[in-house]
Design an enzyme around this catalytic site. Structure first.
Site, PDB file in Angstrom:
ATOM      1  N   ASN A 150       0.868  -1.430  -0.006  1.00  0.00           N
ATOM      2  CA  ASN A 150       0.060  -0.031  -0.157  1.00  0.00           C
ATOM      3  C   ASN A 150       0.832   1.272   0.067  1.00  0.00           C
ATOM      4  O   ASN A 150       1.976   1.385   0.213  1.00  0.00           O
ATOM      5  CB  ASN A 150      -0.804  -0.070   1.232  1.00  0.00           C
ATOM      6  CG  ASN A 150      -0.304   0.403   2.600  1.00  0.00           C
ATOM      7  OD1 ASN A 150       0.427  -0.015   3.112  1.00  0.00           O
ATOM      8  ND2 ASN A 150      -0.459   1.675   2.912  1.00  0.00           N
ATOM      9  N   CYS A 151       0.246   2.506  -0.415  1.00  0.00           N
ATOM     10  CA  CYS A 151       0.844   3.677  -0.284  1.00  0.00           C
ATOM     11  C   CYS A 151      -0.519   4.626   0.069  1.00  0.00           C
ATOM     12  O   CYS A 151      -1.333   4.120   0.697  1.00  0.00           O
ATOM     13  CB  CYS A 151       1.517   4.207  -1.660  1.00  0.00           C
ATOM     14  SG  CYS A 151       0.607   4.030  -3.007  1.00  0.00           S
ATOM     15  N   SER A 152      -0.344   5.983  -0.126  1.00  0.00           N
ATOM     16  CA  SER A 152      -1.470   6.689   0.338  1.00  0.00           C
ATOM     17  C   SER A 152      -2.790   6.614  -0.657  1.00  0.00           C
ATOM     18  O   SER A 152      -3.794   6.522  -0.183  1.00  0.00           O
ATOM     19  CB  SER A 152      -1.018   8.112   0.106  1.00  0.00           C
ATOM     20  OG  SER A 152      -0.264   8.483   1.442  1.00  0.00           O
ATOM     21  N   THR A 158       2.222   1.952  -5.351  1.00  0.00           N
ATOM     22  CA  THR A 158       1.732   0.676  -4.933  1.00  0.00           C
ATOM     23  C   THR A 158       1.422   0.133  -6.501  1.00  0.00           C
ATOM     24  O   THR A 158       1.677  -1.058  -6.649  1.00  0.00           O
ATOM     25  CB  THR A 158       0.527   0.762  -4.262  1.00  0.00           C
ATOM     26  OG1 THR A 158       0.645   1.208  -3.073  1.00  0.00           O
ATOM     27  CG2 THR A 158      -0.163  -0.536  -4.455  1.00  0.00           C
TER      28      THR A 158
END
Length: 260
Positions: A150-152, A158
């Site tokens: 995940n990322c933001s 991602t």
């Protein structure tokens, strides 16, 4: 892992407050096999999950999380649903590639300016985030599955990570692009930005058109990634082998665990 994973055909999980969280298995490989469901997940921020959402994620038996966000992103929106038994990888770094907020600091930028900046980002993400992708592949090869990355936004850092995994498994490039573009159906920006009073949320209200190339997944972005890997490393396999240390034996091991 739980015996049954409830999914829509598009890999969407039955969660109330997730953002761009989905299973990215189910794809056919070039040799006729299929990426297993319930083994690979990708997501944006998970800070808004309900208690029921968190319980459902825990029921999936996820063994490792690779969080590609910077320290300030993790502090602002922490991931709390997992227990100590989950191998949680993160790292602190200064590079801004893949950070949507960085794009908003460009005063007077047009939509085309934003799109060109995004294209440039996809040339440097595989450099800036190589350490994170090394950690991601190490966990897969070691069998720490199911894995969630995940990322933001679950789109850029991602998106590249998911593309690299699918490429290593032998999924055709057109299918990888299809998975990447699925963000446009899964990422509910109206809902997410409605929860926030951030630079991004305010920019969406004041200059939505200019912001659109930053929020959307566009095929040219991933095409730029692949073209860069072709030019600099002779292709994805060269990048995997020479930069990430994912050699043919490691790819074979991954395929043994993740393909059916």
């Amino acid at each position: 892992m739980s015996e049954a994973v409830t999914l829509t055909p598009e890999g969407r999980l039955p969660l109330e407050s997730a953002f761009n969280l989905r299973d990215f298995g189910g794809y056919a490989t070039a040799d006729g096999r299929c990426v297993k469901r319930g083994m690979l997940y990708r997501s944006g921020t998970m800070a808004l999950l309900t208690d029921a959402d968190a319980a459902h994620l825990r029921s999936l038996g996820i063994k490792a999380i690779c969080d590609f966000r910077r320290g300030n992103e993790r502090s602002a929106e922490p991931t709390r649903w997992h227990g100590a038994e989950v191998d949680y990888f993160c790292r602190d770094y200064a590079e801004s590639s893949g950070l949507l907020g960085e794009m908003l600091k460009r005063d007077g930028a047009t939509a085309d300016d934003m799109r060109q900046t995004m294209i440039a980002l996809y040339r440097i993400i595989p450099v800036d985030h190589a350490e994170s992708y090394q950690a991601m592949f190490a966990r897969i090869v070691e069998g720490r599955l199911p894995l969630l990355i995940n990322c933001s936004a679950g789109k850029d850092r991602t998106g590249v990570g998911a593309a690299l995994i699918l490429a290593a498994l032998g999924v055709p490039r057109s299918t990888i692009v299809e998975d990447y573009l699925a963000t446009n159906a899964h990422a509910d920006w109206d809902w997410l930005l409605g929860q926030r009073n951030t630079l991004m949320a305010r920019a969406r209200l004041s200059r939505a058109e200019a912001l659109e190339p930053v929020l959307r997944a566009e095929g040219v972005y991933l095409d730029t990634l692949f073209a860069t890997l072709d030019e600099q490393h002779g292709g994805v396999d060269g990048y995997l082998n020479d930069v990430l240390g994912v050699d043919a034996a490691a790819r074979d091991a991954m395929r043994g665990m993740l393909l059916s």
